[in-house]
Design an enzyme around this catalytic site. Sequence first.
Site, PDB file in Angstrom:
ATOM      1  N   HIS A 129      50.110  52.786  44.904  1.00 41.03           N
ATOM      2  CA  HIS A 129      49.195  51.986  44.071  1.00 41.03           C
ATOM      3  C   HIS A 129      48.054  52.865  43.560  1.00 41.03           C
ATOM      4  CE1 HIS A 129      46.707  48.289  43.159  1.00 41.03           C
ATOM      5  NE2 HIS A 129      45.752  49.211  43.253  1.00 41.03           N
ATOM      6  N   GLU A 130      47.424  53.588  44.473  1.00 41.84           N
ATOM      7  CA  GLU A 130      46.298  54.436  44.081  1.00 41.84           C
ATOM      8  C   GLU A 130      46.758  55.610  43.215  1.00 41.84           C
ATOM      9  OE1 GLU A 130      43.461  53.338  44.460  1.00 41.84           O
ATOM     10  OE2 GLU A 130      43.834  51.809  45.985  1.00 41.84           O
ATOM     11  N   HIS A 158      47.062  54.556  39.575  1.00 40.95           N
ATOM     12  CA  HIS A 158      45.782  54.633  38.857  1.00 40.95           C
ATOM     13  C   HIS A 158      45.465  56.084  38.490  1.00 40.95           C
ATOM     14  CE1 HIS A 158      44.931  50.481  39.529  1.00 40.95           C
ATOM     15  NE2 HIS A 158      44.656  50.591  40.815  1.00 40.95           N
TER      16      HIS A 158
END
Length: 213
Positions: free
Chosen positions: A53-54, A57
């Site tokens: 997820h990170e 980004h």
Amino acid sequence: MFKFTSSEIRDLIIAFIVISLSFAIVNGGRNPSAVLSILPIVMVGVGAGFILHELGHKFVSMKYGYWAEFKLWPQGLIFALVSSFLGFVFAAPGAVYTYANYMTDEINGKISIAGPVVNIILALIFLAICVAIYPSAFNSETSVLIFIICSVGYSINSFLAAFNLIPIGNLDGSKVLTWNAGIWTITIAIAGIMTVMSMTMGVETIVRIILGF
């Protein structure tokens, strides 16, 4: 090309451990022995879900030419642990900070939606593995273990996607909604339905429906 600072790697590891422990506490019913036994299983789903997820980004930020770095939010770590003892996880241990003098709502929205989309895709991959492995789970302990790991992976990633798309504070949902209300509505609806199904029906029931059992 991905570049990580030593402090960023440290923060990612700390956040990963705390979030994994928080989900283990919730799934283990706050029973110490149950928490310890389920922790390795939870770490697979959280490891894939949280880290990717990170990185989602970070990848999109760097694609647009910005420097991006994950940083811990100490209060978020505390909230995650405290909330886990109340039966849910406030999953906001930190965030990827994108450094830019100026950024349009569109670019900010695309960077923000990358994380939840990664979680949705991971949840579907975990579910697909559950579907594929389920018929053999009746006579194979290995298949049972894989099914359990992927079931937890589906549930955790669905929740992470839905939670991060809530349009409050600095969560991803606020920035996605500002950019495009239609895309936000579609993604949070998908993540929300997946999360509700895992919480109400259970992954095994979902798999049995898909297989027609």
